[in-house]
Write a protein that holds these residues in place. Structure first.
Motif, PDB file in Angstrom:
ATOM      1  N   TRP A 129      29.925  37.073 -12.018  1.00 11.10           N
ATOM      2  CA  TRP A 129      29.965  36.217 -13.199  1.00 11.10           C
ATOM      3  C   TRP A 129      30.037  37.045 -14.471  1.00 11.10           C
ATOM      4  O   TRP A 129      29.647  38.210 -14.486  1.00 11.10           O
ATOM      5  CB  TRP A 129      28.710  35.349 -13.262  1.00 11.10           C
ATOM      6  CG  TRP A 129      28.417  34.551 -12.035  1.00 11.10           C
ATOM      7  CD1 TRP A 129      27.784  34.977 -10.895  1.00 11.10           C
ATOM      8  CD2 TRP A 129      28.754  33.181 -11.806  1.00 11.10           C
ATOM      9  NE1 TRP A 129      27.695  33.951  -9.980  1.00 11.10           N
ATOM     10  CE2 TRP A 129      28.282  32.839 -10.508  1.00 11.10           C
ATOM     11  CE3 TRP A 129      29.391  32.193 -12.564  1.00 11.10           C
ATOM     12  CZ2 TRP A 129      28.428  31.557  -9.976  1.00 11.10           C
ATOM     13  CZ3 TRP A 129      29.536  30.928 -12.026  1.00 11.10           C
ATOM     14  CH2 TRP A 129      29.067  30.617 -10.745  1.00 11.10           C
ATOM     15  N   LYS A 132      29.059  33.808 -21.013  1.00 13.53           N
ATOM     16  CA  LYS A 132      29.917  33.092 -21.950  1.00 13.53           C
ATOM     17  C   LYS A 132      29.516  33.450 -23.380  1.00 13.53           C
ATOM     18  O   LYS A 132      28.348  33.772 -23.642  1.00 13.53           O
ATOM     19  CB  LYS A 132      29.791  31.588 -21.740  1.00 13.53           C
ATOM     20  CG  LYS A 132      30.324  31.093 -20.411  1.00 13.53           C
ATOM     21  CD  LYS A 132      30.187  29.570 -20.297  1.00 13.53           C
ATOM     22  CE  LYS A 132      30.752  29.072 -18.973  1.00 13.53           C
ATOM     23  NZ  LYS A 132      30.635  27.590 -18.841  1.00 13.53           N
ATOM     24  N   ASP A 194      30.698  32.288 -16.643  1.00 13.83           N
ATOM     25  CA  ASP A 194      32.091  32.223 -16.181  1.00 13.83           C
ATOM     26  C   ASP A 194      32.205  32.921 -14.836  1.00 13.83           C
ATOM     27  O   ASP A 194      31.841  34.106 -14.705  1.00 13.83           O
ATOM     28  CB  ASP A 194      33.020  32.904 -17.193  1.00 13.83           C
ATOM     29  CG  ASP A 194      33.297  32.044 -18.420  1.00 13.83           C
ATOM     30  OD1 ASP A 194      33.329  30.808 -18.269  1.00 13.83           O
ATOM     31  OD2 ASP A 194      33.464  32.602 -19.518  1.00 13.83           O
ATOM     32  N   ARG A 196      34.085  34.910 -12.208  1.00 16.32           N
ATOM     33  CA  ARG A 196      35.242  35.794 -12.234  1.00 16.32           C
ATOM     34  C   ARG A 196      35.713  36.204 -10.829  1.00 16.32           C
ATOM     35  O   ARG A 196      36.870  36.491 -10.612  1.00 16.32           O
ATOM     36  CB  ARG A 196      34.931  37.050 -13.057  1.00 16.32           C
ATOM     37  CG  ARG A 196      34.471  36.756 -14.473  1.00 16.32           C
ATOM     38  CD  ARG A 196      35.519  35.955 -15.243  1.00 16.32           C
ATOM     39  NE  ARG A 196      36.738  36.709 -15.397  1.00 16.32           N
ATOM     40  CZ  ARG A 196      37.004  37.513 -16.416  1.00 16.32           C
ATOM     41  NH1 ARG A 196      36.098  37.670 -17.393  1.00 16.32           N
ATOM     42  NH2 ARG A 196      38.143  38.166 -16.486  1.00 16.32           N
TER      43      ARG A 196
END
Length: 201
Positions: A129, A132, A194, A196
């Motif tokens: 991750w 953000k 987020d 990834r």
């Protein structure tokens, strides 16, 4: 109660955790981790490891997290397991130093550290991750199971190599409300971060 219906009370009644209510000082050694994790993992049906440093440290070849993964592998796969382990998830930070194509190396090294769990045919997932903008930091270290959650403030790495100062950490069992909230934080549709990399290994 069926053999597989194992609840939080079984963890709390384990001598290691019962002696100090719901928190313990844990040496950051193999023996210390095994004593704390055996009663938690040997009956868990799902295990989630959360530490932002796992991927980058494994990628660099550091042994501290590989030692921890080896301990989890041992504690989660006893010969007399009462119910099957069905899921292992590892959640970590998507470090800029790791090219996307190099996650194959990270997974290969993790597999080598966890041969028992791999042999069980357990579903295994690595998620990396990124924070953000203006979102919460990806910082807290946790071990989550279908039964309970443990806060591990100093991290999941083991320190007992020559020259290391192992030290202790203060681990605490978290209640089900917090466990459920942390679980939501690391699901793709509800996460505060987020996603990834989402890799089945």
């Amino acid at each position: 109660r069926p053999a597989c219906a194992i609840g939080l009370e079984d963890v709390l009644l384990a001598p290691f955790w019962n002696e100090r209510n719901q928190s313990r000082r844990v040496p950051r050694t193999r023996a210390g981790f095994e004593a704390a994790l055996t009663p938690v993992l040997n009956t868990a049906r799902s295990i989630i490891l959360i530490d932002p440093h796992i991927a980058i440290r494994v990628y660099r070849g550091n042994i501290e997290f590989l030692e921890m993964l080896s301990v989890v592998d041992k504690c989660a796969s006893p010969d007399n397991r009462r119910c099957p382990l069905s899921l292992l998830e590892i959640h970590t930070e998507d470090a800029p130093e790791i090219p996307a194509a190099e996650y194959a190396k990270v997974i290969r090294d993790i597999r080598r550290a966890m041969p028992r769990i791999c042999a069980l045919g357990v579903k295994r997932v690595l998620r990396a991750w990124q924070e953000k903008p203006n979102g919460p930091p990806l910082h807290n270290r946790r071990i989550i199971t279908n039964q309970t959650a443990i806060s591990c403030p100093w991290g999941l790495d083991i320190h007992e190599q020559p020259g290391h100062a192992p030290g202790d950490d203060e681990w605490a069992l978290l209640d089900n409300t917090i466990r459920n909230a942390i679980w939501q934080d690391f699901q793709p549709n509800t996460s505060l971060y987020d996603l990834r990399q989402d890799l089945v290994w």
